[in-house]
Scaffold this motif. Sequence first.
Motif, PDB file in Angstrom:
ATOM      1  N   ILE A  17       0.837  -1.205   0.000  1.00 35.84           N
ATOM      2  CA  ILE A  17       0.000   0.000   0.000  1.00 35.84           C
ATOM      3  C   ILE A  17       0.868   1.251   0.000  1.00 35.84           C
ATOM      4  O   ILE A  17       0.629   2.193  -0.764  1.00 35.84           O
ATOM      5  CB  ILE A  17      -0.958   0.002   1.204  1.00 35.84           C
ATOM      6  CG1 ILE A  17      -1.957  -1.145   1.081  1.00 35.84           C
ATOM      7  CG2 ILE A  17      -1.694   1.343   1.311  1.00 35.84           C
ATOM      8  CD1 ILE A  17      -2.728  -1.442   2.344  1.00 35.84           C
ATOM      9  N   TYR A  30      -4.743   2.183  -1.176  1.00 35.18           N
ATOM     10  CA  TYR A  30      -4.545   1.368  -2.376  1.00 35.18           C
ATOM     11  C   TYR A  30      -5.556   0.236  -2.343  1.00 35.18           C
ATOM     12  O   TYR A  30      -5.717  -0.429  -1.306  1.00 35.18           O
ATOM     13  CB  TYR A  30      -3.117   0.823  -2.402  1.00 35.18           C
ATOM     14  CG  TYR A  30      -2.765   0.019  -3.609  1.00 35.18           C
ATOM     15  CD1 TYR A  30      -2.669   0.615  -4.863  1.00 35.18           C
ATOM     16  CD2 TYR A  30      -2.509  -1.332  -3.515  1.00 35.18           C
ATOM     17  CE1 TYR A  30      -2.337  -0.126  -5.983  1.00 35.18           C
ATOM     18  CE2 TYR A  30      -2.164  -2.082  -4.628  1.00 35.18           C
ATOM     19  CZ  TYR A  30      -2.090  -1.467  -5.867  1.00 35.18           C
ATOM     20  OH  TYR A  30      -1.761  -2.203  -6.970  1.00 35.18           O
ATOM     21  N   GLU A  31      -6.251   0.030  -3.450  1.00 36.68           N
ATOM     22  CA  GLU A  31      -7.245  -1.041  -3.554  1.00 36.68           C
ATOM     23  C   GLU A  31      -8.296  -0.964  -2.437  1.00 36.68           C
ATOM     24  O   GLU A  31      -8.770  -1.987  -1.944  1.00 36.68           O
ATOM     25  CB  GLU A  31      -6.575  -2.416  -3.546  1.00 36.68           C
ATOM     26  CG  GLU A  31      -5.649  -2.670  -4.709  1.00 36.68           C
ATOM     27  CD  GLU A  31      -6.370  -2.847  -6.034  1.00 36.68           C
ATOM     28  OE1 GLU A  31      -7.504  -3.340  -6.035  1.00 36.68           O
ATOM     29  OE2 GLU A  31      -5.775  -2.473  -7.062  1.00 36.68           O
ATOM     30  N   LYS A  77      -8.728  -9.183   1.321  1.00 35.39           N
ATOM     31  CA  LYS A  77      -8.072  -8.122   0.546  1.00 35.39           C
ATOM     32  C   LYS A  77      -6.644  -7.907   1.040  1.00 35.39           C
ATOM     33  O   LYS A  77      -5.720  -7.742   0.252  1.00 35.39           O
ATOM     34  CB  LYS A  77      -8.865  -6.816   0.628  1.00 35.39           C
ATOM     35  CG  LYS A  77      -8.292  -5.742  -0.274  1.00 35.39           C
ATOM     36  CD  LYS A  77      -9.236  -4.599  -0.452  1.00 35.39           C
ATOM     37  CE  LYS A  77     -10.249  -5.006  -1.495  1.00 35.39           C
ATOM     38  NZ  LYS A  77     -11.034  -3.901  -2.003  1.00 35.39           N
ATOM     39  N   LEU A  81      -3.157  -8.307  -1.071  1.00 38.66           N
ATOM     40  CA  LEU A  81      -2.132  -7.264  -1.148  1.00 38.66           C
ATOM     41  C   LEU A  81      -0.769  -7.776  -0.692  1.00 38.66           C
ATOM     42  O   LEU A  81       0.257  -7.227  -1.071  1.00 38.66           O
ATOM     43  CB  LEU A  81      -2.548  -6.056  -0.318  1.00 38.66           C
ATOM     44  CG  LEU A  81      -3.737  -5.250  -0.851  1.00 38.66           C
ATOM     45  CD1 LEU A  81      -4.192  -4.245   0.181  1.00 38.66           C
ATOM     46  CD2 LEU A  81      -3.378  -4.579  -2.158  1.00 38.66           C
TER      47      LEU A  81
END
Length: 83
Positions: A17, A30-31, A77, A81
């Motif tokens: 991130i 991020y995301e 998630k 990542l």
Amino acid sequence: MKNELDPNKVLKAYDTIMSNGTATELGKIYEGVEAYSDYDGYNVYMRGNGVELSIGFHNTYHLEYDQEHLRDSFLRKVAMLAK
């Protein structure tokens, strides 16, 4: 919840991130996951979709969430990542 959270993977996701994210007021996002740390870097935080995760000294962690499905989605998630 079983104690299956691997702090090393969380820290790897944090690095992802911070490397690829867009700046926010506290850190980077991020995301859909925002990551930031305290001033000395001993504690790192990640949050998104109603879930907040803090990793502290000696790899202790605390997860805050209202609904288990949100927690599960957030942890998936974070795992993605970390790859």
